[in-house]
Design an enzyme around this catalytic site. Structure first.
Site, PDB file in Angstrom:
ATOM      1  CD  GLU A 230      -2.623   1.142   2.676  1.00 59.23           C
ATOM      2  OE1 GLU A 230      -3.234   1.958   3.184  1.00 59.23           O
ATOM      3  OE2 GLU A 230      -2.248   0.049   3.444  1.00 59.23           O
ATOM      4  CG  ASP A 232      -1.475   4.794   3.319  1.00 62.13           C
ATOM      5  OD1 ASP A 232      -2.404   4.410   2.728  1.00 62.13           O
ATOM      6  OD2 ASP A 232      -1.250   4.419   4.355  1.00 62.13           O
ATOM      7  CD  GLU A 235      -3.683   7.060   5.947  1.00 67.99           C
ATOM      8  OE1 GLU A 235      -4.270   6.417   5.995  1.00 67.99           O
ATOM      9  OE2 GLU A 235      -2.389   6.775   6.432  1.00 67.99           O
ATOM     10  CG  HIS A 246       1.862   1.073   4.759  1.00 66.13           C
ATOM     11  ND1 HIS A 246       1.755   0.988   5.984  1.00 66.13           N
ATOM     12  CD2 HIS A 246       1.323   2.360   4.538  1.00 66.13           C
ATOM     13  CE1 HIS A 246       1.235   1.983   6.505  1.00 66.13           C
ATOM     14  NE2 HIS A 246       0.743   2.886   5.593  1.00 66.13           N
TER      15      HIS A 246
END
Length: 459
Positions: A230, A232, A235, A246
């Site tokens: 993942e 991001d 956020e 990640h």
């Protein structure tokens, strides 16, 4: 980071992944144009559209209207095994605006936090597609990704998120014979938390060992989880923001993987994915006056966010070595602020392996990012192609304190890495966010990606 766990949604319109397809509501995806850019200019990607994640949809028996899942429990009179649930339950089409508060206008997508129809829907997640049946697969190495966002109506405790995940382009339909719905109905979700609250995983129901959540009336956890790498990109709310890679050690360099037991980060840090990532949150890096209402990046206004994926040889075949953030607002290009811990940490202004090594050491964070392969592993995952997810959600696990407050709450907020934003440690409770901020929403617009330096301008 902690996130994307126990996403609340409908009570009667049951929260779940389905594999069969219902016939009551025609599935019509809202159109959302986006662009691919080169040195010659930007062009629209044909047939851009969004699809609602299957976890929000009504799941009922294939030959009637009985719910397969109600509240936070499976209907065991309908099915008690993964195979039975896939065979006997059908996923319905969605009324995007009326039921879920999801609308598009031109190149803008609005996702409302709370929508009241005959029931109340909380939060939402959609994926970007380039056809009715396939997610768009973004190739990001030696590229940049840019979007505009309005977070002015997102308070503490709520997250308007935009991120990439290594999902299958068809939602897992070709790999899993039990999946008859596919990307058209938003199936195949996974992320680095290896979420076990997904009702269908790998084309089968996650009913085995299902345990209702003690804090979320619409969620629970099953035996299996859905893991994948993942990235991001965003956020954020109006008070704080972070971007975070990640990596995972799943097959196919971070690709979709059904986990069980310890593989699912049970306990945390013992699984096949990095749950924390290596984050760059300006506030957490000691720069308190950069992001927020009236600050350098003024969250009362629209923001242009640029993320660049830089490789060691400046080509798509290279190894990922840096992820850089650039901001644009009011016609000004604004560089990411350097870390402000004099004498403790170099003034880094982007994500690199050295930054992550130093950050984990100084913040005394678990080095799960490094153990899962760091930047190189994240790059190998991105090279496989990622799906773009866009969402708004609240947090039944940690009240979003890891994003916008001091966390852990029992730690000294003056210690580097603990303070992540100005929100109170007593805030962010899902009940409070739903009662006090029913008008919260996020607006994403003007999505484009391409060669570095081609997706944004000043002025």
């Amino acid at each position: 980071m902690l996130r994307k766990i126990a996403l609340a949604s409908l009570c009667f319109l049951a929260l779940t992944h389905s594999q069969q397809v219902g016939k009551e509501v025609t599935e019509t995806h809202p159109r959302l144009p986006f662009q691919k850019c080169t040195r010659s200019g930007c062009t629209n990607v044909s047939n851009g559209q969004v699809v609602l994640d299957a976890n929000w949809r009504w799941l009922h028996v294939t030959d009637g209207f009985t719910n397969c899942y109600t509240g936070n429990s499976w209907n065991t009179s309908v099915c008690s095994s993964g195979t039975q649930c896939a065979q006997r339950c059908a996923l319905e089409g969605a009324n995007y605006q009326k039921t879920y508060g999801i609308t598009t206008s031109g190149n803008a997508l609005t996702i409302k936090f709370l929508t009241k129809d005959s029931q109340t829907n909380v939060g939402g997640r959609v994926y970007l597609m380039d056809s009715d049946t396939r997610y768009h697969m973004f190739q990001l190495l030696n590229q940049e990704f840019t979007f505009d966002v309005d977070v002015s109506k997102i308070p503490c405790g709520i997250n308007g998120a935009l991120y990439f995940i290594q999902m299958d382009a068809d939602g897992g339909m070709s790999k899993h014979s039990g999946n008859k719905a596919g990307a058209k109905y938003g199936t195949g979700y996974c992320d680095s938390q290896c979420p076990r609250d997904m009702k269908f995983i790998s084309g089968e129901g996650n009913a085995q060992g299902w345990t209702p959540s003690p804090s979320d009336p619409n969620a629970g956890t099953g035996t299996y989880g859905a893991c994948c790498a993942e990235m991001d990109i965003w956020e954020a709310n109006s008070m704080s923001s972070a971007y975070t890679p990640h990596p995972c050690r799943t097959p196919n360099d971070g690709g979709y993987y059904r986990c069980t037991g310890q593989e699912c980060n049970q306990p945390r840090y013992e699984g096949v994915c990095d749950p924390d990532g290596c984050d760059y949150n300006p506030f957490r890096q000691g720069v308190r006056d950069f992001y927020g209402p009236g600050k350098t990046i003024d969250t009362n206004k629209k923001i242009t966010v640029v993320t660049q994926f830089i490789t060691d040889n400046n080509s798509s075949s290279g190894t990922l070595v840096e992820i850089r953030r650039v901001w644009v607002q009011d016609g000004r290009v604004i560089q990411n602020p350097p870390t402000n811990f004099p004498g403790l940490m170099e003034p880094y202004d982007s994500l690199t392996n050295q930054f992550c090594d130093d950050q984990k050491r100084i913040f005394e964070d678990n080095p799960s990012f490094q153990r899962n392969g760091g930047m190189a592993a994240m790059g190998r995952s991105l090279a496989k192609g990622h799906v773009l997810a866009l969402s708004i959600w609240n947090d039944h696990t940690a009240n979003m304190l890891w994003l916008d407050s001091s966390y852990p709450v029992d730690a000294d907020p003056n210690k580097p890495g603990i303070a992540r934003g100005e929100c109170p440690t007593t805030g962010g409770k899902p009940k409070d966010t739903e009662q006090n901020h029913p008008d919260a929403q996020v607006i994403f617009s003007n999505i484009r990606y391409g060669d570095i330096g081609t997706t944004y301008t000043a002025g």
